[in-house]
Design a protein around this motif. Structure first.
Motif, PDB file in Angstrom:
ATOM      1  N   MET A  26       0.849  -1.188   0.000  1.00  0.00           N
ATOM      2  CA  MET A  26       0.000   0.000   0.000  1.00  0.00           C
ATOM      3  C   MET A  26       0.890   1.247   0.000  1.00  0.00           C
ATOM      4  N   GLN A  37       2.559   4.493   3.114  1.00  0.00           N
ATOM      5  CA  GLN A  37       2.445   3.965   4.462  1.00  0.00           C
ATOM      6  C   GLN A  37       3.510   4.608   5.355  1.00  0.00           C
ATOM      7  N   VAL A  56       5.947   4.279   8.357  1.00  0.00           N
ATOM      8  CA  VAL A  56       6.573   3.255   9.185  1.00  0.00           C
ATOM      9  C   VAL A  56       7.509   3.959  10.164  1.00  0.00           C
ATOM     10  N   PRO A  71      13.035  -5.312   7.323  1.00  0.00           N
ATOM     11  CA  PRO A  71      12.112  -6.440   7.269  1.00  0.00           C
ATOM     12  C   PRO A  71      10.700  -5.999   7.639  1.00  0.00           C
ATOM     13  N   SER A  72       9.700  -6.410   6.868  1.00  0.00           N
ATOM     14  CA  SER A  72       8.327  -6.015   7.149  1.00  0.00           C
ATOM     15  C   SER A  72       7.666  -7.035   8.060  1.00  0.00           C
ATOM     16  N   VAL A  73       6.911  -6.517   9.032  1.00  0.00           N
ATOM     17  CA  VAL A  73       6.195  -7.409   9.942  1.00  0.00           C
ATOM     18  C   VAL A  73       5.222  -8.289   9.153  1.00  0.00           C
ATOM     19  N   PHE A  74       4.718  -7.750   8.054  1.00  0.00           N
ATOM     20  CA  PHE A  74       3.698  -8.476   7.301  1.00  0.00           C
ATOM     21  C   PHE A  74       4.257  -9.639   6.500  1.00  0.00           C
ATOM     22  N   ALA A  75       5.567  -9.616   6.280  1.00  0.00           N
ATOM     23  CA  ALA A  75       6.167 -10.721   5.548  1.00  0.00           C
ATOM     24  C   ALA A  75       6.017 -12.018   6.343  1.00  0.00           C
ATOM     25  N   GLU A  76       5.971 -11.879   7.670  1.00  0.00           N
ATOM     26  CA  GLU A  76       5.902 -13.071   8.530  1.00  0.00           C
ATOM     27  C   GLU A  76       4.468 -13.480   8.852  1.00  0.00           C
ATOM     28  N   ILE A  77       3.552 -12.546   8.703  1.00  0.00           N
ATOM     29  CA  ILE A  77       2.174 -12.837   9.097  1.00  0.00           C
ATOM     30  C   ILE A  77       1.495 -13.725   8.051  1.00  0.00           C
ATOM     31  N   THR A  78       0.841 -14.767   8.522  1.00  0.00           N
ATOM     32  CA  THR A  78       0.161 -15.675   7.592  1.00  0.00           C
ATOM     33  C   THR A  78      -1.337 -15.355   7.575  1.00  0.00           C
ATOM     34  N   ASP A  79      -2.024 -15.919   6.593  1.00  0.00           N
ATOM     35  CA  ASP A  79      -3.480 -15.744   6.544  1.00  0.00           C
ATOM     36  C   ASP A  79      -4.132 -16.317   7.803  1.00  0.00           C
ATOM     37  N   ASP A 105      -2.866 -16.305  10.794  1.00  0.00           N
ATOM     38  CA  ASP A 105      -2.718 -15.321  11.882  1.00  0.00           C
ATOM     39  C   ASP A 105      -3.860 -14.319  11.839  1.00  0.00           C
ATOM     40  N   ILE A 106      -4.168 -13.868  10.628  1.00  0.00           N
ATOM     41  CA  ILE A 106      -5.244 -12.875  10.468  1.00  0.00           C
ATOM     42  C   ILE A 106      -6.586 -13.502  10.842  1.00  0.00           C
TER      43      ILE A 106
END
Lengths: 159, 195
Positions: free
Chosen positions: A1, A4, A6, A142-150, A152-153
């Protein structure tokens, strides 16, 4: 997006230091740095009894409305605002077209002193923000979102 | 525009409830406020007229829990629905991460719904956003009223792109949290996709 914001530890520390110095040198009650969209970034001084979240949102709304008035009057923006209260006065300024610097002060200080100190702090803040924007755009953090999985959401919304 | 704070480990996002006057945007936020644990919410602010019509915006900060050690915080805003407050609506859309369009199910409000949805598209476009690319949900409110239009008709007119949609009775809370969860999930998924 796109676009943003950061915030990293190093820059937040620098912004907090600028707030601390401004608050001390201007004899202010409190200093807040707020993103133009209403998110509180940093604060200094007597904030224990303040609703920082609401104050940030309303200040951003105020700045947005004033910006709207400016564009209707073919002005670029009104860089500063001052509200005079019985006990507390409010000085609002836009820094680097990106963040809002809010200073709350009482009879221990004066508008002249606040203006003077804000000018210095704004120049320093602008530099930090420029570094921050470049760092964000470079995207080498490193983006926090790179580690977040579907999953997790999904889990966040499981009752 | 989301704000990710690595220092305080927070993800902050902005969701805007849009729709025609008296469709129930403020009622959505009030219900969420009343049903949320005190520790998960901040103060709800309503900048309203003396007759309780939204003048500028309503604001509700909400914490939805943690993802991988990051606190997810959503700032919910409503816009003033009345047509003549268009300048204010544009301001509130700045930096938006997700949109909920609240439609009024009553047959006689169909024109107002259409006008508001067009206005949403136009105002977003002015800020450089495309509604079809934003996390976006539709809520059909006031489903309990006897003069509500059939769901098929509302869907066809107000949700032609078939985004997630929910039937609601916001005064009773029906569909309110379903809508919020759906848009919040879309926002986080979009942030993940863009990372």
């Amino acid at each position: 997006m796109s676009n943003q914001l950061v915030m990293y530890e190093e820059e937040l520390q620098q912004i907090s230091n600028i707030c601390d110095v401004l608050q001390r040198d201007s004899n202010a009650k409190a200093v807040l740095v707020i993103d133009k969209n209403g998110q509180a970034i940093a604060h200094s001084g007597e904030v224990e009894h303040l609703d920082v979240t609401s104050l940030s949102s309303l200040t951003a709304g105020n700045v947005a409305a004033t910006g709207g008035i400016a564009s209707l009057l073919a002005e670029k923006e009104f860089a500063g605002q001052f509200h005079e209260g019985e006990k507390t006065n409010v000085h609002i300024s836009i820094v680097g077209a990106r963040v809002i610097l809010l200073v709350l002060f009482d009879e221990r200080s004066s508008l002249g002193l606040v203006r003077l100190r804000v000018r210095k702090a704004a120049a320093e803040l602008t530099q930090v923000l420029e570094v921050l924007v470049k760092k964000s755009e470079a995207g080498n953090q490193p983006s926090v979102f790179a580690e977040i999985t579907d999953d997790d959401i999904d889990n966040l919304f499981n009752d | 525009m989301s704000f990710i704070n690595y220092s305080s480990r927070e993800i902050n996002c902005k969701i805007v409830y849009y729709g025609p006057g008296l469709c129930g945007k403020t009622t959505n936020l009030q219900y969420i406020y009343n049903k949320t644990n005190p520790e998960a919410k901040g103060k709800m602010i309503s900048l309203a007229t003396e007759t309780e019509r939204t003048l500028f915006f309503d604001f509700l900060p909400l914490s939805l829990g943690e993802i991988r050690g990051f606190r997810t915080r959503f700032h919910l805003y409503t816009v003033p629905g009345q047509v003549f407050y268009d300048a204010s609506r544009k301001l509130i859309l700045k930096g938006v991460d997700g949109v909920v369009f609240v439609g009024d199910s009553q047959v006689e409000r169909m024109e107002a719904n259409i006008e508001s949805l067009d206005n949403l598209r136009t105002n977003l476009a002015e800020q450089g956003y495309d509604l079809d690319k934003l996390p976006y949900c539709v809520q059909f409110n006031k489903r309990d009223l006897p003069n509500s239009a059939p769901l098929e008709e509302l869907t066809e007119v107000l949700n032609p792109t078939k985004v997630p949609q929910f039937e609601a009775v916001a005064t009773k809370g029906v569909g309110v949290f379903d809508t919020l969860k759906a848009v919040a999930k879309l926002v986080l998924t979009e942030l993940k996709r863009g990372s």
